[in-house]
Motif scaffolding. Structure first.
Motif, short mmCIF file in Angstrom:
data_model
loop_
_atom_site.label_atom_id
_atom_site.label_comp_id
_atom_site.label_asym_id
_atom_site.label_seq_id
_atom_site.Cartn_x
_atom_site.Cartn_y
_atom_site.Cartn_z
N ASP A 12 0.71 -1.04 -0.11
CA ASP A 12 0.08 0.05 -0.10
C ASP A 12 0.88 1.42 -0.19
N GLY A 39 -4.38 -4.56 -3.56
CA GLY A 39 -5.53 -3.64 -3.91
C GLY A 39 -4.65 -2.44 -4.27
N HIS A 40 -4.75 -2.09 -5.52
CA HIS A 40 -4.05 -0.99 -6.12
C HIS A 40 -4.96 0.20 -6.51
N THR A 321 -7.56 -1.45 1.22
CA THR A 321 -8.37 -1.46 0.03
C THR A 321 -9.02 -2.65 -0.37
N ARG A 327 -5.53 0.44 8.75
CA ARG A 327 -4.12 -0.02 8.76
C ARG A 327 -3.23 0.52 9.97
MG MG Z 1 -2.88 -1.77 -1.84
#
Ligand code: MG
Ligand code: GDP
Ligand code: IMO
Length: 454
Positions: A12, A39-40, A321, A327
């Protein structure tokens, strides 16, 4: 020419947005490892795309390849492709025939093992996507590959061998009842149909051949790493890792090109200006903590700098994501970055999220660690020792909130002086020039010093 994008921390870091940034000048974008645990995020003209499998270059209409190092869940893949089509894109995604397939029982087993570990501090906090169990089957030589979905008899034969073993594992070792996810007939029908769609849409390729012939024709390629160095199965904080190699070596094995091709191009390390972590394991520069993930937090709470962690989490939108989990947040950790730069050989770095830190009076960086009375400058090889490291902080003066759009227009010299001092420090310590500076999530919110493909 190739550019390999590598997460230098715990995932991330903003890899997706850097791939998007450089993607304009690329022809093909290849994911070389991982699966739908990634998860981009790409933000184009205010529209946000969150991609877990489809390579980020697809947003710009580039060819996307999932390389042989990936593990592919066809269900996620097709729903992501269909969702992008509904949004008006025409994703051209190719799949390596050598890539492994995530089946429903892999997800179930991922959950079962995490549950079994949940009473101890052994829980990894995985994304639950079946990543570990699928790579286990790959290494155990019982995996099912994309190529197998194209030949129904082969698929059937492999399912008949492997599924009874998985059922026995779930039922006899973990005492969990199994259902549809372990039903050979149902799996066969569903995965045969996926294979048919892949064939009809001409999606499968011999990835190494496909990419190298394009490079031979003078095309430009980006290799898009997922996850990050400290959750690399070899170079990360084992066992609190993912099951693949996000580091640059993985770009060679995971695309089917030689290390010479990867090393002959650029390797850009993506750095978040602070740290985030999803899941369990140590984090020496952690601020505050997250229940269920920060070791020891549930019993005593860590308390220290909780407000600051919360402030950064909210301002930076630091929620997973894939899973939506909060986080964990910490200060930048230099021993971690030195380790990452050595493992992957960064030729440049992109530093993101500098806007999130704006407005703080001062900020800290873990410059070195104190371990057993000794000062050390890189990460110890064992997680037990890393967990005992105390950071020696270096304090930087903060920078003000400014109009970042104006800064972007004016360029690097318009970046506040204290931000430049912070960037210079990181670059000097890692021996790698700053290629790009992220000051917001949008494509335009970046100060680009070097675009290796232009
Ligand atoms: Mg990510
Ligand atoms: P990846 O997995 O490395 O591609 O990163 P993620 O997309 O999971 O997480 C990065 C998050 O930060 C996303 O929501 C991005 O839109 C956002 N982001 C990326 N770069 C910046 C930046 O420079 N500033 C801010 N404020 N957000 C950023
Ligand atoms: P991107 O590509 C952050 C973490 C999980 C867990 C550990 C193992 O978006 O940077 P897994 O499901 O892979 O077996 O989980 O790795 N993890 C990530 N953390 N970003 C990611 O991907 C991650 N992919 C996996 O939270 O701690």
């Amino acid at each position: 020419m190739t550019v390999t994008i590598v997460g230098s921390q715990l995932g991330d870091e903003g890899k997706g947005r850097v791939v998007d940034l450089y993607g304009d000048a690329a022809d093909v974008v290849v994911r070389y490892q991982g699966g739908d645990n990634a998860g981009h995020t790409v933000v184009e003209d205010g529209t946000e795309y969150k991609l877990s499998l489809v390579p980020s270059g697809v947003i710009r209409g580039k060819v996307g390849v999932l390389g042989n190092g990936c593990v592919i869940n066809p269900e996620t893949l097709f729903s992501e492709i269909d969702a992008l089509r509904e949004r008006g894109l025409e994703p051209d995604v190719r799949l390596a025939r050598r890539a492994h397939v995530i089946l429903p029982y892999h997800r179930v087993l991922d959950g079962i093992e995490e549950e079994a570990k949940s009473d101890s501090d052994r829980k990894v906090g995985t994304t639950g996507r079946g990543i570990g169990p699928t790579y286990e089957d790959k290494a155990g030589r019982r995996g099912i590959r994309i190529g197998d979905l194209l030949t129904p008899e082969l698929l059937r034969e492999k399912l008949e061998y492997v599924v009874p073993q998985k059922r026995a594992l779930a039922e006899n070792v973990f005492g969990v009842e199994t259902g549809e996810a372990f039903d050979i007939d149902a799996l066969y029908e569903q995965y045969k149909a996926y294979g048919e769609r892949m064939k009809e849409d001409n999606m499968t390729v011999n990835a190494g051949d496909f990419i190298s012939s394009r490079l031979d024709d003078g095309e430009e390629a980006i290799f898009e790493g997922a996850q990050g160095t400290i959750i690399d199965i070899d170079h990360g904080n084992y066992p609190y890792v993912t099951s693949s190699n996000p580091t640059a070596g993985g770009a060679a094995t995971g695309t089917g090109l030689s290390p010479g091709v990867v090393g002959g191009g650029e390797v850009v390390g993506i750095v978040k200006a602070y740290l985030t972590r999803v899941g369990s394991g140590p984090l020496p520069t952690e601020l505050g903590g997250v229940a269920g993930d920060t070791p020891g937090y549930d019993e005593q709470g860590t308390g220290e700098n909780e407000d600051l962690a919360e402030y950064i989490r909210e301002k930076g939108g630091e929620y997973g994501t894939v899973t939506g989990r909060p986080r964990r947040v910490g200060w930048l950790d230099m021993p971690m970055l030195r380790h990452a730069a050595r493992v992957s050989g960064f030729t440049g770095i992109a530093v993101n999220h500098l806007d999130v830190l704006a407005g703080l009076d001062e900020l800290n960086v873990g410059h070195s660690y104190e371990l057993d009375g000794e000062e050390i400058f890189t990460m110890p090889a064992t997680t037990e020792r890393w967990g005992r490291c105390e950071p020696n902080f270096k304090t930087f003066e903060g920078w003000p909130e400014v109009n970042w759009n104006e800064v972007v227009e004016e360029g690097y010299d318009a970046i506040p002086e204290n931000t430049r001092a912070y960037l210079d420090y990181i670059s000097d310590e890692l021996g790698a020039p700053v290629y790009a500076v992220g000051v917001g999530p949008g494509r335009e919110e970046t100060i680009v010093l070097t675009n290796p493909l232009e």
